[in-house]
Scaffold this motif. Sequence first.
Motif, mmCIF file in Angstrom:
data_model
loop_
_atom_site.group_PDB
_atom_site.id
_atom_site.type_symbol
_atom_site.label_atom_id
_atom_site.label_comp_id
_atom_site.label_asym_id
_atom_site.label_seq_id
_atom_site.Cartn_x
_atom_site.Cartn_y
_atom_site.Cartn_z
ATOM 1 N N ASN A 1 14.491 4.467 5.127
ATOM 2 C CA ASN A 1 13.482 3.725 5.216
ATOM 3 C C ASN A 1 12.322 3.486 6.243
ATOM 4 O O ASN A 1 11.593 2.793 6.625
ATOM 5 C CB ASN A 1 14.239 2.057 5.637
ATOM 6 C CG ASN A 1 15.024 1.724 4.434
ATOM 7 O OD1 ASN A 1 14.723 2.100 3.166
ATOM 8 N ND2 ASN A 1 16.146 0.934 4.780
ATOM 9 N N ILE A 2 12.240 4.978 6.679
ATOM 10 C CA ILE A 2 11.445 5.249 7.666
ATOM 11 C C ILE A 2 10.477 6.472 6.983
ATOM 12 O O ILE A 2 11.003 7.375 6.705
ATOM 13 C CB ILE A 2 11.788 5.574 9.090
ATOM 14 C CG1 ILE A 2 12.845 4.674 9.680
ATOM 15 C CG2 ILE A 2 10.639 6.300 10.158
ATOM 16 C CD1 ILE A 2 13.423 5.100 10.908
ATOM 17 N N LEU A 3 9.149 6.122 6.994
ATOM 18 C CA LEU A 3 8.240 7.349 6.220
ATOM 19 C C LEU A 3 7.510 7.812 7.505
ATOM 20 O O LEU A 3 7.137 7.272 8.337
ATOM 21 C CB LEU A 3 7.526 6.752 5.194
ATOM 22 C CG LEU A 3 8.074 6.066 4.078
ATOM 23 C CD1 LEU A 3 7.211 5.424 2.802
ATOM 24 C CD2 LEU A 3 9.188 7.188 3.398
ATOM 25 N N VAL A 4 7.022 9.082 7.369
ATOM 26 C CA VAL A 4 6.449 10.114 8.133
ATOM 27 C C VAL A 4 5.133 10.271 7.453
ATOM 28 O O VAL A 4 5.423 10.868 6.295
ATOM 29 C CB VAL A 4 7.229 11.570 8.667
ATOM 30 C CG1 VAL A 4 6.069 11.976 9.638
ATOM 31 C CG2 VAL A 4 8.405 10.860 9.439
ATOM 32 N N THR A 5 4.029 9.955 7.808
ATOM 33 C CA THR A 5 2.953 10.059 7.167
ATOM 34 C C THR A 5 2.212 11.394 7.147
ATOM 35 O O THR A 5 2.876 12.102 7.917
ATOM 36 C CB THR A 5 1.850 9.061 7.620
ATOM 37 O OG1 THR A 5 1.467 9.402 9.017
ATOM 38 C CG2 THR A 5 2.362 7.598 7.715
ATOM 39 N N GLU B 1 0.816 -1.260 0.055
ATOM 40 C CA GLU B 1 0.111 0.253 -0.122
ATOM 41 C C GLU B 1 0.967 1.309 -0.122
ATOM 42 O O GLU B 1 1.943 1.532 0.760
ATOM 43 C CB GLU B 1 -0.756 -0.063 1.187
ATOM 44 C CG GLU B 1 -2.104 -0.925 1.178
ATOM 45 C CD GLU B 1 -3.042 -0.820 2.379
ATOM 46 O OE1 GLU B 1 -2.769 0.287 3.142
ATOM 47 O OE2 GLU B 1 -3.974 -1.732 2.465
ATOM 48 N N TRP B 2 0.576 2.210 -0.849
ATOM 49 C CA TRP B 2 1.288 3.311 -0.946
ATOM 50 C C TRP B 2 1.070 4.245 0.165
ATOM 51 O O TRP B 2 -0.077 4.295 0.853
ATOM 52 C CB TRP B 2 0.699 4.166 -2.017
ATOM 53 C CG TRP B 2 1.753 5.616 -2.428
ATOM 54 C CD1 TRP B 2 1.201 6.761 -1.810
ATOM 55 C CD2 TRP B 2 2.859 5.460 -2.727
ATOM 56 N NE1 TRP B 2 2.235 7.738 -2.121
ATOM 57 C CE2 TRP B 2 3.278 6.815 -2.845
ATOM 58 C CE3 TRP B 2 3.749 4.579 -3.518
ATOM 59 C CZ2 TRP B 2 4.586 7.421 -3.293
ATOM 60 C CZ3 TRP B 2 5.233 5.321 -3.897
ATOM 61 C CH2 TRP B 2 5.295 6.535 -3.750
ATOM 62 N N VAL B 3 2.289 4.823 0.864
ATOM 63 C CA VAL B 3 2.204 5.613 1.995
ATOM 64 C C VAL B 3 2.043 7.026 1.656
ATOM 65 O O VAL B 3 3.246 7.368 1.154
ATOM 66 C CB VAL B 3 3.381 5.141 3.056
ATOM 67 C CG1 VAL B 3 3.548 6.088 4.223
ATOM 68 C CG2 VAL B 3 3.275 3.777 3.335
ATOM 69 N N HIS B 4 1.218 7.728 2.151
ATOM 70 C CA HIS B 4 1.390 9.200 1.651
ATOM 71 C C HIS B 4 2.302 9.955 2.988
ATOM 72 O O HIS B 4 1.569 9.884 3.925
ATOM 73 C CB HIS B 4 -0.161 9.872 1.558
ATOM 74 C CG HIS B 4 -0.587 9.330 0.443
ATOM 75 N ND1 HIS B 4 -0.712 10.120 -0.650
ATOM 76 C CD2 HIS B 4 -1.657 8.441 0.133
ATOM 77 C CE1 HIS B 4 -1.478 9.628 -1.711
ATOM 78 N NE2 HIS B 4 -2.230 8.495 -0.976
#
Length: 445
Positions: A165-169, A116-119
């Motif tokens: 490798n860590i995304l902030v939504t 799933e794409w993370v915005h």
Amino acid sequence: MTVPAPGFPNLTDYREAIQNPSTAFADPELQRCQPELTPLGLPLALSGGFAGIFHLKGSREWAVRCFIRSVSDLTERYRWISDFLTAHQRPFFPPFEYQERGICVQGTWYPIVKMEWVHGVTLARAVARSLDDPDQIARFRDHFGEIALELERLGMAHGDLADENILVTDDGKLVLVDYDGMYVPGMPFQHSVLLGRPGYQHPGRLPEHFDAKIDRYAAAVLFMSLDALALQPRLFERRQSADTLLFSQSDLLEPAKSPLLRELDRLYAAQPIERQRRWRNFRHIVLHVSYENVPSFERFLGVRLTTVVARTHSVTVSPTRPLLDATDRDRLLASVGQIVEVRGVVRSVRSRFTFDGRPCLFINFGNYYDGDFYVVIWQEALEELAARKWDEAALRPALNGELVSVTGLLDVHRAGNRVNPQIHYREPGQIVVLRPPQRGGNIVI
């Protein structure tokens, strides 16, 4: 056409296939999607360790990882990872599916990971946007700490904890992506497929280290980076390399010689006891502790570390990515689709507009019209740079005539018979102006 990595297509081949999703994918949902495009109208490719990542949009949005490098036991590893994460669902793990028969390139089927794409944005971009809001950086720190503790409770490890490798939504939550190097309980494999990003990994970590302990050092580095930046956000702009959010690889390999660590000693001396203890624990780890004796993240946070265990071997650091000369066009073209570091002298900085009127900036390391290497910065990244005081008026004198390092996914732009190797600037730290100490040291952009 560039030479593909053994066993897998290169990024250019994947991009050509993905222009026609209905024939490229076996998954019916992906067949009905369309890829996100660059301002030049080509599928946008993002970097991700062993893979290129494409954004597919339909009734739902997906991140599709297409492998460009061989991964040992790829299918079996992802089967273990999928089964474990399905049984232990957590909000910081976006749902994903490994598809062994995922994408067809030139008549051959290859595996993909459909997630799933993370915005949101990478942790580095989120920190860069929060330099005027240290409380927000502290929230990133606290949330990351909760994730690191939960990974330990689960008996697993991500394997490549790093800011990219860590995304902030969009609502400020942290999620982990890129599971190629993940360890989960019961895995029968005896080695890691990767050793993680430079600056986040203990110099003693070896391929045969593959268990629930492989995140310990990286977790401490990330936590203390965020803690220090919450205390003094402008340290982010004074980094001497782009190895991590804060510490360079040399800071951690030779901590006794690091001006940054001495500055942080003074900064933490004025902090509450708990914060001082964590800083002392971190210094103790990077100065004295062998890989085998790095404490758990829970212990790192909770007690004062006093036992000194000397590192048991000399440290040798191998390059984690190819280092290329900006003037070596043949080697650059042969390396398309890889994450590389390119070094050279900037010859010109030119502003341009896309066909639909959006501004962009070209950093040329030669003659653009001769097919030489360049870096392109599109509108969104230009706006973020300007917010950090790096508008075009500041970039020109900082870059022109300087020896510059650029790290990123090597791509090409084709115009008629001309083929230019290029890198898209997207993330803070991709560009480093290499200057000697007598000129103030490196500038990380």
